[in-house]
Enzyme design. Structure first.
Site, PDB file in Angstrom:
ATOM      1  NE  ARG A 226      -4.173  -1.619   0.008  1.00  0.00           N
ATOM      2  CZ  ARG A 226      -4.226  -2.633  -0.831  1.00  0.00           C
ATOM      3  NH1 ARG A 226      -3.219  -2.873  -1.658  1.00  0.00           N
ATOM      4  NH2 ARG A 226      -5.284  -3.414  -0.880  1.00  0.00           N
ATOM      5  CG  HIS A 274      -2.493  -1.050  -7.787  1.00  0.00           C
ATOM      6  ND1 HIS A 274      -3.054  -0.214  -6.861  1.00  0.00           N
ATOM      7  CD2 HIS A 274      -2.610  -2.306  -7.263  1.00  0.00           C
ATOM      8  CE1 HIS A 274      -3.495  -0.909  -5.832  1.00  0.00           C
ATOM      9  NE2 HIS A 274      -3.236  -2.188  -6.057  1.00  0.00           N
TER      10      HIS A 274
END
Length: 311
Positions: A226, A274
């Site tokens: 994250r 991502h």
């Protein structure tokens, strides 16, 4: 009785999930109705993606559980309009394997110094062989399902792996540490650090200036976890000083990463969009179907989110 399941996710997700989720639900033997269009007063289970835009769950009087398609739940865990059980996607074999491949690939890339040979416009004939994996300490921050899987794979290759988590863990073949003092010990002398912690107020800026200073000079950072786990300014300073030699970043505080962000232009940063791991429809559908079956039969749901812990 027929169990009603609302699929609350964008159209492209529905296109990907409709067939495998139907097949997985059929295999459970339960009587069900699955659709993107079910009256709110009839819905019992919601298969959910935060990108669906659904945030108010108070209009579903029969709702029994929300089953998230995502591993991360930071966008929903604090929603006070959701009072029924919430599960997250942590046992998807496709997602886990994808993460293991991403982490292992980039760890080996940094370990072997591959960048210098892949991009070598001056045709330089120089360099030396890398050390063996057993001479390259690796630290994995976060020992949930993904962290454990990555730590085991790296250890199997031969890296001496230290794992750290906020609460104590035991993993055969992995040196496991926990707590504040354990974090400092886990980072001291590490040459490769992999971040796979959840995003919570307690994990924000887990790596900052103080932590970067503990690493072996020139260490590599791999963050497929994250974005908020890293203090961006501290990382840039550590990169500029050489204390951190390379950073491979797949997640960011703002996504997509703004075009003017310094990470894009920094010569020691690799930005990936991502893509480290994603939920695979076929394997994730089996996880969702099993939880629906459990709900219908009164068995405990798998992968329940701890609202207090945030994951």
């Amino acid at each position: 009785m027929t169990t009603t399941i609302l699929f609350a996710a964008p159209q492209d997700s529905w296109d990907a999930y409709r067939a495998p989720l139907t097949e997985a639900l059929d295999a459970t033997g339960i009587d069900y109705r699955l659709s993107r269009d079910i009256p709110a007063e009839e819905v019992e289970y919601i298969v959910y993606a935060p990108s669906s835009g659904l945030t108010d769950f108070t209009g579903f009087p029969k709702l029994k559980a929300v089953l998230s398609l995502w591993a991360g739940v930071e966008k929903i865990v604090g929603n006070d309009r959701l009072t029924v059980p919430l599960t997250r996607m942590v046992d998807d074999e496709g997602l886990t394997q994808g993460m293991v491949e991403y982490v292992t690939g980039h760890a080996l890339r940094h370990h072997l110094g591959m960048d210098a040979h892949i991009v070598n416009p001056d045709h330089r004939w120089e360099g030396k062989a890398p050390p063996l994996a057993r001479e390259r300490p690796v630290t994995v921050l976060g020992l949930g399902m993904l962290g454990r899987a990555c730590a085991r794979q790296l250890a199997q290759i031969g890296f001496p792996v230290t794992g750290w988590s906020r609460t104590p863990r035991e993993i055969e073949g992995i040196r496991c540490l926990s707590g504040t003092e354990g974090l400092a010990e886990a980072l001291s002398g590490a040459q490769i650090v992999v971040l796979l912690l959840p995003s919570t107020p307690q994990t924000e800026n887990t790596l900052g200036a103080e932590q970067f200073a503990l690493l072996a000079p020139g260490a590599a950072i791999i963050n497929p976890g994250r974005g908020p786990l890293i203090d961006d300014e501290a990382l840039l300073a550590a990169l500029d000083s050489g204390q951190v030699g390379q950073a491979t970043l797949d997640v960011f505080r703002v996504e997509p990463l703004p075009q003017d962000h310094p990470f894009w232009a920094h010569p020691r940063v690799t930005v990936t969009p991502h893509i480290a791991a994603e939920t695979r429809a076929d394997s994730a559908s089996r996880v969702i179907a099993e939880n629906v079956r459990r709900g219908v039969t009164g068995a405990p749901l798998l992968h329940l989110v701890d609202r207090g812990a945030g994951y």
